[in-house]
Scaffold this active site. Structure first.
Site, PDB file in Angstrom:
ATOM      1  N   ASP A  82       2.913  -6.678   4.632  1.00  0.00           N
ATOM      2  CA  ASP A  82       2.859  -5.865   5.591  1.00  0.00           C
ATOM      3  C   ASP A  82       2.614  -6.205   6.787  1.00  0.00           C
ATOM      4  OD1 ASP A  82       2.020  -3.117   6.174  1.00  0.00           O
ATOM      5  OD2 ASP A  82      -0.129  -3.261   5.576  1.00  0.00           O
ATOM      6  N   ASP A 142      -0.086   4.487   1.001  1.00  0.00           N
ATOM      7  CA  ASP A 142      -0.484   5.534   2.001  1.00  0.00           C
ATOM      8  C   ASP A 142       0.158   5.095   3.366  1.00  0.00           C
ATOM      9  OD1 ASP A 142      -2.211   3.115   2.213  1.00  0.00           O
ATOM     10  OD2 ASP A 142      -3.475   4.165   3.569  1.00  0.00           O
ATOM     11  N   HIS A 166       0.840  -1.104   0.080  1.00  0.00           N
ATOM     12  CA  HIS A 166      -0.174  -0.088   0.077  1.00  0.00           C
ATOM     13  C   HIS A 166       0.629   1.274   0.079  1.00  0.00           C
ATOM     14  CE1 HIS A 166       0.389   0.844   4.429  1.00  0.00           C
ATOM     15  NE2 HIS A 166       0.290  -0.350   4.566  1.00  0.00           N
ATOM     16  N   GLU A 178      -4.884   2.191   2.675  1.00  0.00           N
ATOM     17  CA  GLU A 178      -4.828   0.953   3.629  1.00  0.00           C
ATOM     18  C   GLU A 178      -5.226   1.186   5.084  1.00  0.00           C
ATOM     19  OE1 GLU A 178      -3.383  -2.246   6.198  1.00  0.00           O
ATOM     20  OE2 GLU A 178      -2.594  -0.286   5.908  1.00  0.00           O
ATOM     21  N   GLU A 179      -4.559   2.323   5.342  1.00  0.00           N
ATOM     22  CA  GLU A 179      -4.533   2.754   6.816  1.00  0.00           C
ATOM     23  C   GLU A 179      -5.460   3.352   7.311  1.00  0.00           C
ATOM     24  OE1 GLU A 179      -2.080   1.897   8.542  1.00  0.00           O
ATOM     25  OE2 GLU A 179      -0.144   1.897   7.254  1.00  0.00           O
ATOM     26  N   ASP A 225       6.369   0.569   6.796  1.00  0.00           N
ATOM     27  CA  ASP A 225       4.976   0.320   6.624  1.00  0.00           C
ATOM     28  C   ASP A 225       4.417   1.200   5.590  1.00  0.00           C
ATOM     29  OD1 ASP A 225       2.380  -0.109   6.457  1.00  0.00           O
ATOM     30  OD2 ASP A 225       2.036   1.102   8.657  1.00  0.00           O
ATOM     31  N   HIS A 237       3.998   2.653  12.234  1.00  0.00           N
ATOM     32  CA  HIS A 237       3.252   3.619  13.160  1.00  0.00           C
ATOM     33  C   HIS A 237       3.789   4.293  14.280  1.00  0.00           C
ATOM     34  CE1 HIS A 237      -0.676   2.104  11.403  1.00  0.00           C
ATOM     35  NE2 HIS A 237       0.041   1.861  10.513  1.00  0.00           N
TER      36      HIS A 237
HETATM   37 ZN   LIG Z   1       0.675  -1.018   6.237  1.00  0.00          ZN
END
Ligand SMILES: [Zn+2]
Length: 410
Positions: free
Chosen positions: A191, A97, A95, A162-163, A128, A385
């Site tokens: 992921d 984003d 992903h 995705e987030e 990520d 994150h």
């Molecule tokens: Zn991710």
């Protein structure tokens, strides 16, 4: 065999390229509207150009309409190679984003300007999910440059959103381009994983995100008897919700962690000044629930706990579900994708990989819901994150070799 070794040597030499790619990707900030961004356009455009240079048989952009985003859409990319080879397609879906950097004071460097420290590249998004894209891309490039053919059709998908729920990402693709992915395809979502690269995620917990709105009565902090402190009520409620861990305490060794989790997370701003008792306080809880439990039972337990605090303190508490995703049927531990992946991991690292379950939240659930067996795997340090998120160049290289094996083998 020697052919594989040649490609491995090529991949071993890609440190500088990995650094450059990570730098370029990180500087193209891809935040969705829910995270106060305008979308993934710049980053996806950059990726599209990169993929185009590898002369794919297919290079399509699917635009999911989203009026909040730049130009009213969210970009999703599909590229395919090996169209001349028969058999199911091996897909790697990453992903574009990212999540926002969070408290900027916790970062030692600019989150959007990568910093290299030995084997580490630091920056928002490097793990990520740029680790996944970069490793799968480097592998495609190495196979093409080696002049060897693909052993099977290979597809790279790079999705938006995705987030923040995947409505404009994979979920959109599955709804509108359902024929892209087939039941016997091998689908890998890089992921999630562990530092050894031995965790092949095949199952996820149910997800339940709750908002608790605690309403009391605002007043001056010097006269608390004239009001009702909603922050105090929230604190009491957060502590009372601890009992969920006892109520739903089943262990399942397939999962890591092996039990359900219930964590208070975000709190909205209440009053701007210190000498006011907040009349309204809003906080959120993220629950990851073992598939053995019904999500409704957890919701009922939360409402009961809130009712206890209401009767104790005389406040009003509203419990709302902001996100709810039931666990899907797991990907079978002996699915073709799991076997192929475990074989490639063994070949490159000599390590035995194991199918496992995690807390959920990867897009693999969307595939599984459609009956498409997907496996989540990568060699990551689990800094997603977090402030000072990083990826290890050596792990990107290892994963690229593993992808290369999967691309080459018939
Ligand atoms: Zn991710």
């Amino acid at each position: 065999m020697p052919e594989h070794e040649k490609i491995f040597t090529r991949i071993d030499g890609s440190r500088q390229e990995i650094i450059q790619l990570q730098e370029a990707l990180t500087s193209r900030v891809a935040l969705g509207p829910e995270n106060n961004g305008s979308g993934e356009h710049a980053k996806t455009g950059y990726i599209k150009d990169l993929l185009g240079l590898l002369d794919p048989d297919v290079l399509d952009e699917y635009r999911a309409p989203d009026e909040r985003a730049l130009d009213g859409y969210r970009p999703n990319l599909i590229a395919k190679w090996g169209g001349d080879v028969a058999g199911p397609t091996l897909w790697v879906l990453s992903h574009s984003d990212i999540v926002p950097p969070g408290d900027i004071s916790l970062w030692k460097s600019d989150p959007y300007q990568t910093k290299v420290e030995g084997d580490k590249i630091i920056g928002r998004g490097v793990e990520d999910n740029q680790h996944g894209f970069v490793s799968s891309y480097i592998a495609v490039k190495a196979v093409i440059e080696s002049g060897q053919g693909f052993g099977k059709p290979v597809g790279l998908a790079v999705v938006a959103d995705e987030e923040t729920g995947s409505v404009y990402g994979l979920s959109y693709l599955l709804r509108h381009q359902g024929k892209l992915f087939k039941k016997d395809d091998l689908i890998i979502v890089p992921d999630g994983g562990n530092e050894e690269g031995t965790m092949i995620e095949v199952a996820e917990k149910s997800m339940l995100w709750l908002r608790f709105t605690v309403t009391g009565k605002q007043c001056h902090a010097s006269t608390p008897h004239k009001g009702k402190n909603s922050l105090f009520g929230s604190a009491k409620l957060i502590l009372a919700l601890e009992k969920l861990k006892k109520q739903f305490n089943m262990y399942d060794a397939l999962f890591s962690p092996p039990q359900s989790t219930f964590e208070p997370t975000k709190m909205e701003a209440n009053v701007p000044n210190v000498n006011t008792i907040p009349g309204r306080n809003v906080f959120y809880m993220d629950c990851r629930i073992l598939p053995q439990y019904s999500v409704d039972k957890v919701l009922d337990a939360c409402r009961e706990t809130a009712a206890e605090i209401v009767s104790e303190l005389g406040l009003h508490i509203q419990v709302d579900t902001v996100y709810h995703e039931d666990a899907t049927e797991p990907t079978p531990a002996d699915a073709a994708v799991v076997k192929a992946l475990a074989g490639a991991i063994m070949r490159v690292t000599g390590r035995e990989a194991k199918p496992m379950g995690i807390g959920g939240g990867t897009v693999a659930a969307f595939f599984r819901r459609e009956g498409l067996p997907a496996a989540v795997w990568s060699t990551v340090s689990d800094t997603a994150h977090q402030p000072n998120e990083y990826c290890l160049i050596s792990s990107v290289i290892t994963d690229a070799k593993i992808f290369a094996c999967l691309y080459l083998d018939t």
